[in-house]
Each structure stands twice: as C-alpha cells, then as structure tokens.
Design an enzyme around this catalytic site. Structure first.
Site, short mmCIF file in Angstrom:
data_model
loop_
_atom_site.label_atom_id
_atom_site.label_comp_id
_atom_site.label_asym_id
_atom_site.label_seq_id
_atom_site.Cartn_x
_atom_site.Cartn_y
_atom_site.Cartn_z
N LYS A 1 0.88 -1.17 0.00
CA LYS A 1 0.00 0.00 0.00
C LYS A 1 0.91 1.21 0.00
O LYS A 1 1.59 1.50 0.99
CB LYS A 1 -0.91 -0.01 1.24
CG LYS A 1 -1.78 1.23 1.35
CD LYS A 1 -2.57 1.27 2.65
CE LYS A 1 -3.19 2.65 2.84
NZ LYS A 1 -3.89 2.76 4.13
N GLY B 1 -8.42 8.85 9.22
CA GLY B 1 -8.79 8.89 10.63
C GLY B 1 -9.86 9.90 10.99
O GLY B 1 -10.21 10.03 12.16
N ALA C 1 -9.51 5.29 3.44
CA ALA C 1 -9.36 6.40 4.39
C ALA C 1 -10.57 7.31 4.45
O ALA C 1 -11.17 7.65 3.42
CB ALA C 1 -8.13 7.25 4.09
N GLY C 2 -10.91 7.71 5.67
CA GLY C 2 -11.92 8.72 5.89
C GLY C 2 -13.32 8.20 6.12
O GLY C 2 -14.23 8.99 6.38
N ASN D 1 -9.79 1.46 8.97
CA ASN D 1 -9.15 1.05 10.21
C ASN D 1 -9.81 1.73 11.41
O ASN D 1 -10.44 1.11 12.26
CB ASN D 1 -7.66 1.39 10.13
CG ASN D 1 -6.85 0.86 11.30
OD1 ASN D 1 -5.67 0.61 11.17
ND2 ASN D 1 -7.42 0.65 12.47
N THR D 2 -9.67 3.07 11.47
CA THR D 2 -10.05 3.80 12.67
C THR D 2 -11.53 3.64 13.00
O THR D 2 -11.90 3.55 14.18
CB THR D 2 -9.70 5.29 12.49
OG1 THR D 2 -8.35 5.39 12.04
CG2 THR D 2 -9.84 6.05 13.78
#
Lengths: 65, 272
Positions: free
Chosen positions: B110, B171, B197-198, B219-220
């Site tokens: 990545k 995040g 992301a986001g 992830n977050t």
C-alpha cells in the site's frame, strides 16, 4: 568508528558487518535492514561492511492502517 | 458475541486485484485497537480480504508494544498488505517497501507518500513516479491517493492495476467529502477502485459500494468504536450490501410520487 543505528549513535569496531551490529544490538527477528536509505537484503548481511557515519535502520512488523 | 460472517461472502463475485482473488471486499487496518484480542476478534467477525500492516524501528516503544504482533499475524492467517505509512520521500517509500517485502514475504504494497502532515494528504506530484518505480521492481502497488481523476489515470498509466482514492483525510471518519469526484472516477476508470481512508460509518462504506467501488479499506472507524468487533461485522455487512445493491441496478429517483399499490380497483374510487 561511529555509526547511527535507528538514530542512536553506536561505537562499533572498524570493518563491522551488518551481522556484527545486529548481534551487538540483540536484534530480534523478524527484521529488515537499510543502510543510508538503501535496503540491504538479508543474504548480504554477513558480507556488507559498514563505514564511519553510516545510518542503519533495523525495522520490525507493527500494526498499520 | 454474534456469529462470524460466512467466509467467503461472495464466492461468485470476488474481489480481483492484479489477477489475485480475495474472499472479501473489505480490507481492514490493524492499528489502534484496544488490545490484540479485540483486533483478532474483529478480524474473525469481518473476514477481511487483506489486513494492513506496517514497519517501525526495532527497540522503540512502538515495536516493543507490538512484540506479539508477528505471532498474531501468523495465527490470523489473513493476507497482509504492508504500507509505507509515514514516508515523506520516494527514497523512504522504496526502501520501506523493499524491507516490507522481505519481512512479510509479499509483493503487495500500500503506497503511502505523505505530502502534508496536517491532512496526511498524499504527495500527488511524486506519487506516480514512485508507483512506477515500485511496479518495475515487481511490486503489486495499491496507491493511496486523492480523488483527482488525472492523478488516478496517471497511476493506471504507469501500471497500477487498482487505485485507492481517499474519501476524507485518514482517521477523520467524515465519509465521502466529494461524491461528485468519486462517482466521476468510478465512471471514467475501469480498474478496480477501493476507497481508502476517511470512512466513519458502515453507511459510508455501503454508499461508495453502491456507487460501484470495488472495495473499501478502513481502520479507525472499527478500532475506535465502542465495540470494535461488532463494528467490524457491521462494516463487512455494509460492504456486502452495497456491492449487492450495485449489481442489482438501482431504480431511477423520481420527482413526483408514484403509488406502489395498484390504483385500478381501489374501493370507493370515483373518476372526477
């Protein structure tokens, strides 16, 4: 001679190889190594001789996003 | 704890990247969980196609805190996607990718090349040439990028067989901030697109999958949920729902009401 290992100054004997330094810092597998921003495969750790001022990175797996 | 999702979710419609088939269209990050046990359970519940991993200097508090992570990775037995998180120059990216290839024994990477520490926005001006270098070195590159059409096209031009535009800064959990650009991207590019992301909610993931994106990486949103294990499952289900909806062909939105119950034969009805 003085080199940097993970941004910490280390005094090592002249003509030390990567393997010598890995033993000195008690590196725990799995890890990989770069010298001065250049990856050095493990097949070359025994032969690659370090020089004064070299910057050595020893990295290990961590979580990531 | 609820029952794990069946694996694979979509045997007839798998995610295919660089010719390789993955069991799920959800890619899950491994950071910021309350504990390794919670991470393991979240992975079990969601059955991600890949999990992202990283590399840090040995002997630091970060690697000491992750001393059992390698064994956990082997135990979970999910394909890993190493990242180049935190790299600010092509030189750092390339060395990190090569180290990751040796440690994790995979050609997947990545590609993260950060251009701004405040937004963690990728360095779009150097991303393409860095991707090209990695591809020529045998990597299967999944570039984290912005939703800019020309940037994504150039990444494809140099050999990226999939592209991963952000929905919002890493995040933040804000969801897709630029639906127009993301939908345009989907319309214009034929390679697999994964939103990376986001994302903050399963509905965000479902929405981009409805738009035709091929997968999501997050992830977050899972790790920082009150119950990460349940949230992981919710995301997996939303990705599956969004994909199924996309393949089902949504109706066209209408301006005026259209009765769903037949009008003919309505009791007490009189022609005016």
């Amino acid at each position: 001679m003085r080199i940097m290992v993970n941004q910490v100054a280390k005094e090592v004997p002249d003509n030390s190889t990567i393997d010598d330094v890995l033993v000195m810092i008690d590196a725990q597998p799995p890890f990989a190594v770069a010298i001065n921003y250049e990856f050095v495969p493990k097949t070359r750790h025994a032969e690659e001789v370090l020089r004064e001022g070299d910057e050595m990175e020893v990295i290990s797996p961590v979580t990531g996003g | 704890m609820t029952a794990p999702l069946p694996n694979p979710l979509n045997t007839a419609d798998p995610l295919v990247l660089y010719g390789e088939t993955f069991a799920s269209r959800l890619l899950l990050g491994t950071s910021r969980y309350p504990s390794p046990q919670v991470l393991e359970n979240a992975v079990k519940q969601s059955n991600p196609g890949m999990i992202t991993v990283s590399l840090r200097r040995q002997g630091t508090s970060t690697t000491e805190a992750h001393s059992g992570f390698w064994d956990l990775l082997k135990k979970m037995a999910v394909p890993v996607l190493p990242n180049t998180a935190g790299c600010h120059s092509p030189k750092e990216v390339i060395a990190t990718a090569q180290m990751a290839r040796e440690v994790f024994e995979t050609n997947w990477i990545k590609l993260e090349l950060i251009g701004d520490d405040y937004t963690l926005q990728p360095d779009t001006l150097r991303l393409v040439s860095t991707a090209e270098t990695l591809i020529k070195d045998g990597f299967k590159v999944l570039p984290y990028c912005t939703e800019d059409l020309i940037l994504c096209q150039r990444l494809v031009d140099v050999g990226c067989q999939a592209v991963m535009p952000w929905a919002a800064p890493i995040g933040t959990g804000q969801g897709p901030l630029n639906p127009y650009a993301l939908k345009l991207l989907r319309d214009r590019l034929k390679v697999p697109l994964l939103v990376d992301a986001g994302l903050g909610l399963p509905s965000h993931a479902c929405t981009v999958m409805e738009w035709g994106f091929d997968g999501v990486l997050l992830n977050t949103a899972v790790a920082l949920a009150d119950d990460p294990v349940a949230m992981a499952k919710a995301f997996a289900m939303s990705v599956d729902a969004g994909r199924t909806a996309h393949l089902s062909g949504a109706m066209k939105a209408q301006q005026s009401a259209q009765a769903s119950t037949p009008l003919v034969g309505t009791p007490f009805w009189h022609q005016s």
